[in-house]
Design an enzyme around this catalytic site. Structure first.
Site, short mmCIF file in Angstrom:
data_model
loop_
_atom_site.label_atom_id
_atom_site.label_comp_id
_atom_site.label_asym_id
_atom_site.label_seq_id
_atom_site.Cartn_x
_atom_site.Cartn_y
_atom_site.Cartn_z
N SER A 130 6.74 -4.19 -2.19
CA SER A 130 6.18 -2.91 -2.60
C SER A 130 6.31 -1.93 -1.43
CB SER A 130 4.74 -3.11 -3.05
OG SER A 130 4.24 -1.96 -3.70
N TRP A 131 5.22 -1.31 -0.97
CA TRP A 131 5.31 -0.47 0.23
C TRP A 131 5.86 -1.27 1.41
CZ3 TRP A 131 5.81 3.81 2.82
CH2 TRP A 131 5.54 3.80 4.20
N GLY A 167 0.84 -1.18 0.00
CA GLY A 167 0.00 0.00 0.00
C GLY A 167 0.89 1.25 0.00
#
Length: 321
Positions: free
Chosen positions: A110-111, A43
């Site tokens: 990712s995040w 996210g």
């Protein structure tokens, strides 16, 4: 390469009060006396899923997962108050202490890779190693590539609805324009923009566009948390100096680290993972393994990425707490 493990249940779960505002949901799975490994979701705002447990051998690992502030089952939902990179770093440390963990392996994509780096560079002595995927270091150039201009050259048909949610006169800074609406008082516009922002990301996450994955953005509760929290973090530059996580990589170069990167990752292009790899010492550092997956994009739910993540966790079985 090894497939993910069959589904299995949690051993225990709960909510940890981490501030006067926030309580984070956590769960623990696998071997209660096994090697601790913490899973950090993407996210920000994505929340955890049941499938996130399946990278880790439940006979070997004591796997710990949690929903970051405002995400998933954590409360209050979609809250931006007191929600920064550094409050999340402290939440991880509070959770470690709450669960009685001395040191753990840090795993995130990712995040989740951003937060893995921020945590490990702050608390290197609490880390046994890192497994990170689809590297994102929140530099302005990375954000502008994806949300302003760059990725739209590859996915113009999916970028157009994302762009159309913003009036032409405000498209010079798409993130700022979205932030104004995602934090505004017009609930209809807020939900419309949350859906458009989230749909852009899930549409471009896999090498092969997956309609069932895109359907995630149809859930307004998920989309609102995802879009609001992401945009909040991005317009604020993660509350860090641009390039800080790459600049501070020397703090963790002594740790065993596996970097897994989809060659055709449009969301977090390979240049970022390559910059991090070089900052960690590159081929001169035997602690670091850099693995490009030639037939994958960004999503952890592409088969070859899943297999690479499981393999990395299997290789880390030599690590003792």
């Amino acid at each position: 390469m090894a497939p993910v493990y069959p589904k299995f249940d949690t051993n225990k779960s709960g909510h940890l009060k981490v501030s006067s505002v926030h309580s984070v949901y956590w769960e623990e799975c696998g071997n209660p006396s096994g090697v601790p490994i913490i899973y950090l979701h993407g996210g920000p705002g994505g929340g955890i899923e049941e499938s996130d447990r399946q990278y880790f051998d439940p006979a070997h690992y004591r796997s710990i997962l949690f929903d970051q502030r405002g995400s998933g089952k954590s409360t209050p939902h979609a809250s931006l108050e007191d929600n920064t990179t550094w409050t999340l770093v402290e939440d991880i440390e509070k959770l470690r202490q709450h669960l009685g963990v001395d040191k753990w392996i840090v795993f995130g994509g990712s995040w989740g890779s951003t937060l893995s780096l921020a945590y490990s560079e702050t608390y290197p002595d609490r880390c046994l190693g890192l497994i990170i995927r689809g590297i994102f270091t929140l530099r302005r150039e990375e954000l502008e590539w994806y949300y302003q201009q760059g990725a739209n050259f590859l996915f113009p048909d999916y970028f157009e609805p994302y762009e159309a949610a913003i009036p032409k006169e405000e498209r010079g800074d798409m993130m700022a324009a979205y932030y104004k609406r995602l934090t505004g008082d017009n609930e209809e516009e807020k939900l419309k923009c949350a859906g458009a922002w989230s749909r852009w990301e899930v549409s471009t996450s896999k090498l092969m566009v997956d309609p069932s994955y895109i359907a995630k953005a149809d859930d307004p509760k998920w989309a609102l948390a995802f879009a609001r929290i992401e945009c909040h973090f991005f317009v604020n530059g993660g509350w860090m100096k641009d390039g800080q996580l790459v600049d501070d990589a020397h703090k963790i170069k002594h740790l065993p680290i596996v970097i897994i990167q989809g060659r055709y990752d449009v969301v977090c292009p390979a240049k970022t993972s390559w910059d991090l790899y070089k900052a960690l010492g590159g081929k001169d550092n035997s602690n670091i393994e850099y693995k490009i997956i030639g037939d994958a994009g960004h999503s952890a739910h592409e088969t070859t990425i899943e297999e690479a993540l499981v393999d990395a966790a299997e290789k880390f079985k030599y690590i003792k707490p």
